[in-house]
Design a protein around this motif. Structure first.
Motif, PDB file in Angstrom:
ATOM      1  N   THR A   5     -14.191  34.063  -9.396  1.00 40.30           N
ATOM      2  CA  THR A   5     -14.641  33.678  -8.062  1.00 40.30           C
ATOM      3  C   THR A   5     -15.943  32.893  -8.167  1.00 40.30           C
ATOM      4  O   THR A   5     -16.770  33.129  -9.058  1.00 40.30           O
ATOM      5  CB  THR A   5     -14.850  34.909  -7.179  1.00 40.30           C
ATOM      6  OG1 THR A   5     -15.829  35.755  -7.773  1.00 40.30           O
ATOM      7  CG2 THR A   5     -13.549  35.682  -7.029  1.00 40.30           C
TER       8      THR A   5
ATOM      9  N   GLU B 129     -17.009  37.786  -2.581  1.00 37.89           N
ATOM     10  CA  GLU B 129     -15.943  38.005  -1.609  1.00 37.89           C
ATOM     11  C   GLU B 129     -16.051  39.433  -1.081  1.00 37.89           C
ATOM     12  O   GLU B 129     -15.834  40.387  -1.825  1.00 37.89           O
ATOM     13  CB  GLU B 129     -14.564  37.772  -2.233  1.00 37.89           C
ATOM     14  CG  GLU B 129     -14.320  36.317  -2.636  1.00 37.89           C
ATOM     15  CD  GLU B 129     -12.945  36.127  -3.247  1.00 37.89           C
ATOM     16  OE1 GLU B 129     -12.256  37.165  -3.483  1.00 37.89           O
ATOM     17  OE2 GLU B 129     -12.551  34.985  -3.500  1.00 37.89           O
TER      18      GLU B 129
ATOM     19  N   ALA C  95      -9.481  35.558   1.208  1.00 30.40           N
ATOM     20  CA  ALA C  95      -9.098  36.655   0.316  1.00 30.40           C
ATOM     21  C   ALA C  95      -8.516  37.826   1.113  1.00 30.40           C
ATOM     22  O   ALA C  95      -7.559  38.471   0.670  1.00 30.40           O
ATOM     23  CB  ALA C  95     -10.313  37.107  -0.497  1.00 30.40           C
TER      24      ALA C  95
ATOM     25  N   ASP D 232      -4.870  39.346   0.816  1.00 28.43           N
ATOM     26  CA  ASP D 232      -4.706  40.780   0.555  1.00 28.43           C
ATOM     27  C   ASP D 232      -3.665  41.382   1.504  1.00 28.43           C
ATOM     28  O   ASP D 232      -2.797  42.166   1.097  1.00 28.43           O
ATOM     29  CB  ASP D 232      -6.054  41.484   0.735  1.00 28.43           C
ATOM     30  CG  ASP D 232      -6.065  42.893   0.170  1.00 28.43           C
ATOM     31  OD1 ASP D 232      -4.980  43.435  -0.104  1.00 28.43           O
ATOM     32  OD2 ASP D 232      -7.146  43.457   0.017  1.00 28.43           O
TER      33      ASP D 232
ATOM     34  N   SER E 256     -10.701  37.404  -9.559  1.00 31.19           N
ATOM     35  CA  SER E 256     -10.004  37.584  -8.287  1.00 31.19           C
ATOM     36  C   SER E 256      -8.897  38.622  -8.429  1.00 31.19           C
ATOM     37  O   SER E 256      -8.281  38.759  -9.490  1.00 31.19           O
ATOM     38  CB  SER E 256      -9.412  36.252  -7.826  1.00 31.19           C
ATOM     39  OG  SER E 256      -8.559  36.455  -6.734  1.00 31.19           O
TER      40      SER E 256
ATOM     41  N   SER F 279     -14.167  34.856   1.674  1.00 31.68           N
ATOM     42  CA  SER F 279     -13.818  36.257   1.882  1.00 31.68           C
ATOM     43  C   SER F 279     -12.675  36.387   2.890  1.00 31.68           C
ATOM     44  O   SER F 279     -11.771  37.226   2.728  1.00 31.68           O
ATOM     45  CB  SER F 279     -15.035  37.043   2.379  1.00 31.68           C
ATOM     46  OG  SER F 279     -16.097  36.969   1.449  1.00 31.68           O
TER      47      SER F 279
END
Length: 419
Positions: A313, A317, A381, A385, A306, A378
């Protein structure tokens, strides 16, 4: 017949009268010539010259025609014609030229490592964040124990120039086009939970159109000031990609800044000797309404590491972060120029110059970006981000963060044909 006789008689009387008047005037002029010669012989040249001027006026009235012929105007008068080596049309003269520029660029992003800011490092949860000074949304996950950078920050480009000067020599216009491109390749490797290897490449391109109205102010016969008022229209573009097979990660990053900025400046021109002159000056441009668009695509394969916590993971993703609307961007630029001109032949001008341009900008990324994701993992994530990047990037409008800057220095040689 009687009427014709009377008219002929009147014409003869008129002709004899004019002839007698002309004879009398010419007799007077002859006498004045003798008088002028007499004054000249006695040592009075000024008096003699005054009398001769009167003689010229008398004979001009006697023998010069009173009926003036119309001035002939050629049918092609409005077509471009040459005058003293210059091609004049639109009531002025034109210059068409170009420059070959050898450019070198410098980028400053503020903080290039997450460890420069403890808050960012804590939020990221991993020290895998060396970043590129190019590009806006180019956060990445690469090991940093050992790194190698191959950067080509110089560029050889071609720049055209067109200028116009009105025949009054009081005002004119100028257009200049400037472009730049550079590349950067970044390799890194390290031993973090096993041997890791990563790679990122950046491609940067900029283009700048400058259109100005020139106002000329003569200081002396060989010195003058030139005041500039106009606009700059341009764009800054970055395309980056990141890949690490050992970490199982791939990323694509693209951003574009576009702007139209009012500009103003001046230059001092000094001509020395006969064929040489130099110019010193610059201009400043500013706009608070530039716009930025970006997109960041990321893919982490099943079993990869990750980008945030360092854990493996469990599913793929795949997500994309992008600006749904154009982001307001403030841009401030400064352009400085020094140029030597040489005119060895008529109509041919050569230039040798130094130029420095710097762009400073800050984007107000206060609105949340758009997010598309492959699955729930996803999506989480992508949100993570955005949280990391909004704290990480110094160009998100925060008051305590410095503006990003991009500067170009040029050494150029140019040629201009002067019409």
């Amino acid at each position: 017949m009687k009427f014709r006789f009377v008219s002929n008689f009147i014409f003869c009387i008129f002709l004899i009268g004019n002839t007698n008047l002309l004879f009398a005037q010419e007799t007077k002029a002859t006498e004045m010539e003798l008088e002028a010669e007499s004054y000249e012989e006695r040592g009075y040249p000024k008096k003699a010259n005054l009398i001769r001027e009167k003689i010229k006026r008398i004979r001009k009235e006697n023998f010069q025609s009173k009926e003036y012929e119309p001035i002939y105007i050629p049918p092609n008068q409005k077509l471009p014609t040459t005058k003293n080596g210059s091609l004049e049309f639109l009531n002025g003269t034109w210059e068409f030229g170009f420059r070959f520029l050898s450019q070198n660029a410098g980028f400053r992003s503020g903080k290039e490592w997450a460890l420069d800011d403890g808050r960012v490092a804590f939020q990221a949860g991993t020290p895998y964040f060396p970043r590129s000074p190019m590009g806006y949304q180019n956060i990445r996950t690469l090991p940093y124990q050992l790194e190698w950078e191959d950067t080509r920050k110089n560029s050889d480009t071609f720049s055209p120039r067109i200028s116009y000067q009105h025949s009054s020599k009081k005002w004119g216009m100028e257009y200049v086009y400037l472009q730049f491109s550079t590349t950067r390749n970044f390799f890194s490797m390290g031993d973090i939970a096993g041997f890791q290897l990563g790679f990122q490449t950046d491609r940067f391109y900029s283009a700048d159109h400058k259109l100005s109205v020139l106002v000329f102010d003569e200081y002396s016969h060989n010195k003058r000031f030139v005041w500039e008022f106009g606009f700059r229209m341009g764009s800054l573009n970055t395309n980056s990609s990141q890949n690490s097979q050992s970490l199982g990660q791939t990323g694509l990053f693209r951003d574009t800044i576009q702007y139209v900025a009012p500009s103003t400046g001046f230059k001092f021109v000094h001509q020395f000797f006969e064929n040489y002159s130099y110019e010193l000056g610059g201009d400043l441009f500013f706009t608070p309404v530039g716009n930025l668009k970006y997109r960041r695509d990321s893919f982490t394969s099943n079993g990869g590491v990750s980008r945030f916590g360092g854990e493996r993971t469990t599913t793929d993703e795949v997500y994309s972060l992008f600006s749904e609307k154009r982001i307001l961007t403030t841009i401030v630029g400064l352009n400085l120029n020094a140029q030597l001109n040489w005119v060895p032949f008529p109509n041919h001008k050569f230039h040798l110059g130094l130029q420095a341009i710097q762009y400073n900008w800050r984007a107000n990324e206060s609105q949340a970006p758009g997010l598309r994701a492959l699955n729930q993992e996803s999506y989480l994530a992508g949100v993570r981000d955005y949280f990391v990047s909004s704290a990480y990037y110094e160009a998100d409008g925060g008051k305590g963060r410095p503006m990003r800057s991009y500067g170009i220095s040029n050494l150029y040689f140019g040629y201009t044909y002067v019409y």
